[in-house]
Design a protein around this motif. Structure first.
Motif, PDB file in Angstrom:
ATOM      1  N   ILE A  29       3.689  32.696   7.026  1.00 27.05           N
ATOM      2  CA  ILE A  29       2.294  32.658   7.469  1.00 27.05           C
ATOM      3  C   ILE A  29       1.372  32.681   6.250  1.00 27.05           C
ATOM      4  CG2 ILE A  29       0.498  33.897   8.743  1.00 27.05           C
ATOM      5  CD1 ILE A  29       2.575  32.598  10.556  1.00 27.05           C
ATOM      6  N   THR A  30       1.694  33.482   5.265  1.00 25.66           N
ATOM      7  CA  THR A  30       0.892  33.525   4.043  1.00 25.66           C
ATOM      8  C   THR A  30       0.919  32.166   3.354  1.00 25.66           C
ATOM      9  OG1 THR A  30       1.213  35.899   3.717  1.00 25.66           O
ATOM     10  CG2 THR A  30       0.667  34.611   1.763  1.00 25.66           C
ATOM     11  N   ASN A  31       2.097  31.546   3.260  1.00 27.61           N
ATOM     12  CA  ASN A  31       2.186  30.239   2.621  1.00 27.61           C
ATOM     13  C   ASN A  31       1.399  29.184   3.397  1.00 27.61           C
ATOM     14  OD1 ASN A  31       3.655  31.103   0.454  1.00 27.61           O
ATOM     15  ND2 ASN A  31       5.630  30.512   1.285  1.00 27.61           N
ATOM     16  N   ARG A  32       1.454  29.232   4.708  1.00 24.93           N
ATOM     17  CA  ARG A  32       0.683  28.291   5.523  1.00 24.93           C
ATOM     18  C   ARG A  32      -0.816  28.507   5.328  1.00 24.93           C
ATOM     19  NH1 ARG A  32       4.241  28.910  11.018  1.00 24.93           N
ATOM     20  NH2 ARG A  32       6.169  28.084  10.115  1.00 24.93           N
ATOM     21  N   ALA A  33      -1.224  29.771   5.279  1.00 21.73           N
ATOM     22  CA  ALA A  33      -2.634  30.081   5.060  1.00 21.73           C
ATOM     23  C   ALA A  33      -3.091  29.573   3.689  1.00 21.73           C
ATOM     24  CB  ALA A  33      -2.875  31.584   5.184  1.00 21.73           C
ATOM     25  N   LEU A  34      -2.242  29.713   2.681  1.00 25.95           N
ATOM     26  CA  LEU A  34      -2.579  29.212   1.346  1.00 25.95           C
ATOM     27  C   LEU A  34      -2.770  27.699   1.354  1.00 25.95           C
ATOM     28  CD1 LEU A  34      -0.159  31.418  -0.761  1.00 25.95           C
ATOM     29  CD2 LEU A  34      -2.645  31.342  -1.022  1.00 25.95           C
ATOM     30  N   ILE A  35      -1.881  26.981   2.024  1.00 24.86           N
ATOM     31  CA  ILE A  35      -1.990  25.524   2.083  1.00 24.86           C
ATOM     32  C   ILE A  35      -3.248  25.107   2.836  1.00 24.86           C
ATOM     33  CG2 ILE A  35      -0.938  23.435   3.054  1.00 24.86           C
ATOM     34  CD1 ILE A  35       1.797  24.756   2.384  1.00 24.86           C
ATOM     35  N   LEU A  36      -3.501  25.738   3.972  1.00 27.59           N
ATOM     36  CA  LEU A  36      -4.705  25.402   4.739  1.00 27.59           C
ATOM     37  C   LEU A  36      -5.969  25.694   3.940  1.00 27.59           C
ATOM     38  CD1 LEU A  36      -3.656  26.620   8.282  1.00 27.59           C
ATOM     39  CD2 LEU A  36      -3.896  24.260   7.485  1.00 27.59           C
ATOM     40  N   ALA A  37      -5.975  26.816   3.234  1.00 30.50           N
ATOM     41  CA  ALA A  37      -7.144  27.155   2.416  1.00 30.50           C
ATOM     42  C   ALA A  37      -7.322  26.137   1.289  1.00 30.50           C
ATOM     43  CB  ALA A  37      -6.996  28.563   1.850  1.00 30.50           C
ATOM     44  N   ALA A  38      -6.225  25.670   0.708  1.00 30.14           N
ATOM     45  CA  ALA A  38      -6.302  24.678  -0.372  1.00 30.14           C
ATOM     46  C   ALA A  38      -6.823  23.341   0.143  1.00 30.14           C
ATOM     47  CB  ALA A  38      -4.927  24.495  -1.014  1.00 30.14           C
ATOM     48  N   LEU A  39      -6.594  23.045   1.420  1.00 29.31           N
ATOM     49  CA  LEU A  39      -7.051  21.787   2.019  1.00 29.31           C
ATOM     50  C   LEU A  39      -8.450  21.882   2.614  1.00 29.31           C
ATOM     51  CD1 LEU A  39      -3.768  20.738   3.845  1.00 29.31           C
ATOM     52  CD2 LEU A  39      -4.740  19.717   1.775  1.00 29.31           C
ATOM     53  N   ALA A  40      -9.011  23.080   2.668  1.00 26.25           N
ATOM     54  CA  ALA A  40     -10.320  23.290   3.289  1.00 26.25           C
ATOM     55  C   ALA A  40     -11.424  22.582   2.507  1.00 26.25           C
ATOM     56  CB  ALA A  40     -10.625  24.784   3.373  1.00 26.25           C
ATOM     57  N   ASP A  41     -12.546  22.354   3.192  1.00 24.29           N
ATOM     58  CA  ASP A  41     -13.693  21.693   2.574  1.00 24.29           C
ATOM     59  C   ASP A  41     -14.456  22.579   1.600  1.00 24.29           C
ATOM     60  OD1 ASP A  41     -13.094  19.526   4.101  1.00 24.29           O
ATOM     61  OD2 ASP A  41     -14.686  19.843   5.553  1.00 24.29           O
ATOM     62  N   GLY A  42     -14.213  23.873   1.652  1.00 27.58           N
ATOM     63  CA  GLY A  42     -14.935  24.796   0.786  1.00 27.58           C
ATOM     64  C   GLY A  42     -14.085  26.005   0.472  1.00 27.58           C
ATOM     65  N   PRO A  43     -14.667  26.994  -0.178  1.00 31.26           N
ATOM     66  CA  PRO A  43     -13.935  28.209  -0.544  1.00 31.26           C
ATOM     67  C   PRO A  43     -13.415  28.950   0.691  1.00 31.26           C
ATOM     68  CG  PRO A  43     -16.065  28.118  -1.646  1.00 31.26           C
ATOM     69  CD  PRO A  43     -16.053  27.028  -0.635  1.00 31.26           C
ATOM     70  N   SER A  44     -12.300  29.616   0.526  1.00 33.17           N
ATOM     71  CA  SER A  44     -11.685  30.399   1.610  1.00 33.17           C
ATOM     72  C   SER A  44     -11.273  31.756   1.071  1.00 33.17           C
ATOM     73  CB  SER A  44     -10.441  29.687   2.155  1.00 33.17           C
ATOM     74  OG  SER A  44     -10.747  28.412   2.659  1.00 33.17           O
ATOM     75  N   THR A  45     -11.147  32.713   1.981  1.00 30.81           N
ATOM     76  CA  THR A  45     -10.625  34.032   1.642  1.00 30.81           C
ATOM     77  C   THR A  45      -9.489  34.352   2.592  1.00 30.81           C
ATOM     78  OG1 THR A  45     -12.791  34.778   0.876  1.00 30.81           O
ATOM     79  CG2 THR A  45     -11.175  36.489   1.408  1.00 30.81           C
ATOM     80  N   THR A  81     -10.563  28.517  -4.146  1.00 35.06           N
ATOM     81  CA  THR A  81     -11.654  27.588  -4.383  1.00 35.06           C
ATOM     82  C   THR A  81     -11.091  26.189  -4.606  1.00 35.06           C
ATOM     83  OG1 THR A  81     -11.633  28.164  -6.730  1.00 35.06           O
ATOM     84  CG2 THR A  81     -13.208  29.328  -5.340  1.00 35.06           C
ATOM     85  N   LEU A  82     -11.951  25.212  -4.418  1.00 33.80           N
ATOM     86  CA  LEU A  82     -11.534  23.819  -4.530  1.00 33.80           C
ATOM     87  C   LEU A  82     -11.108  23.465  -5.944  1.00 33.80           C
ATOM     88  CD1 LEU A  82     -14.358  22.051  -2.529  1.00 33.80           C
ATOM     89  CD2 LEU A  82     -12.034  22.524  -1.766  1.00 33.80           C
ATOM     90  N   GLY A  83     -10.075  22.653  -6.020  1.00 38.88           N
ATOM     91  CA  GLY A  83      -9.688  22.065  -7.291  1.00 38.88           C
ATOM     92  C   GLY A  83     -10.496  20.802  -7.515  1.00 38.88           C
ATOM     93  N   PRO A  84     -10.365  20.161  -8.673  1.00 36.52           N
ATOM     94  CA  PRO A  84     -11.172  18.980  -8.981  1.00 36.52           C
ATOM     95  C   PRO A  84     -10.949  17.825  -8.005  1.00 36.52           C
ATOM     96  CG  PRO A  84      -9.660  19.506 -10.785  1.00 36.52           C
ATOM     97  CD  PRO A  84      -9.507  20.562  -9.741  1.00 36.52           C
ATOM     98  N   CYS A  85      -9.730  17.583  -7.564  1.00 29.46           N
ATOM     99  CA  CYS A  85      -9.463  16.481  -6.627  1.00 29.46           C
ATOM    100  C   CYS A  85     -10.082  16.772  -5.268  1.00 29.46           C
ATOM    101  CB  CYS A  85      -7.961  16.251  -6.478  1.00 29.46           C
ATOM    102  SG  CYS A  85      -7.224  15.590  -7.971  1.00 29.46           S
ATOM    103  N   ALA A  86      -9.930  17.993  -4.798  1.00 28.01           N
ATOM    104  CA  ALA A  86     -10.491  18.363  -3.499  1.00 28.01           C
ATOM    105  C   ALA A  86     -12.007  18.340  -3.549  1.00 28.01           C
ATOM    106  CB  ALA A  86      -9.989  19.742  -3.080  1.00 28.01           C
ATOM    107  N   ALA A  87     -12.589  18.785  -4.650  1.00 26.41           N
ATOM    108  CA  ALA A  87     -14.044  18.775  -4.783  1.00 26.41           C
ATOM    109  C   ALA A  87     -14.562  17.340  -4.783  1.00 26.41           C
ATOM    110  CB  ALA A  87     -14.468  19.500  -6.059  1.00 26.41           C
TER     111      ALA A  87
END
Length: 97
Positions: A29-45, A81-87
């Motif tokens: 679940i933590t790994n899934r949350a990390l991936i979803l947060a990395a794909l999000a349009d903005g910052p996540s916690t 937070t977003l990486g350069p590609c996601a931003a």
């Protein structure tokens, strides 16, 4: 059995969402949350993250891809937070006609 709750929150942006539930501290679940947060349009916690070897490897892999991941107060609260590609992708989406 004591289960702690894990939640993901995206506080900024027009479509703020908060998801929470009894994650039973399962590392997938933590790994899934990390991936979803990395794909999000903005910052996540992510709160209540299980810090395991698997999660630490996922964090390292996402950092290698340019995603910013910081501990926010304690090791189980992570700010993503977003990486350069996601931003760039996010900016391009707003500029589309």
């Amino acid at each position: 059995m004591d289960h702690e709750s894990e939640s993901v929150e995206r506080p900024e942006g027009p479509s703020t969402r908060r998801c929470s539930g009894d994650a039973a501290r399962i590392k997938s679940i933590t790994n899934r949350a990390l991936i979803l947060a990395a794909l999000a349009d903005g910052p996540s916690t992510i709160t209540g993250a299980l810090r395991s070897r698997d999660a630490d490897l996922m964090i390292a892999a996402l950092r290698d891809l340019g995603i910013g991941i910081e501990e926010a107060g304690d090791p189980t609260t992570l700010r993503i937070t977003l990486g350069p590609c996601a931003a760039a992708r996010s900016t391009a989406a707003w500029q589309a006609p």
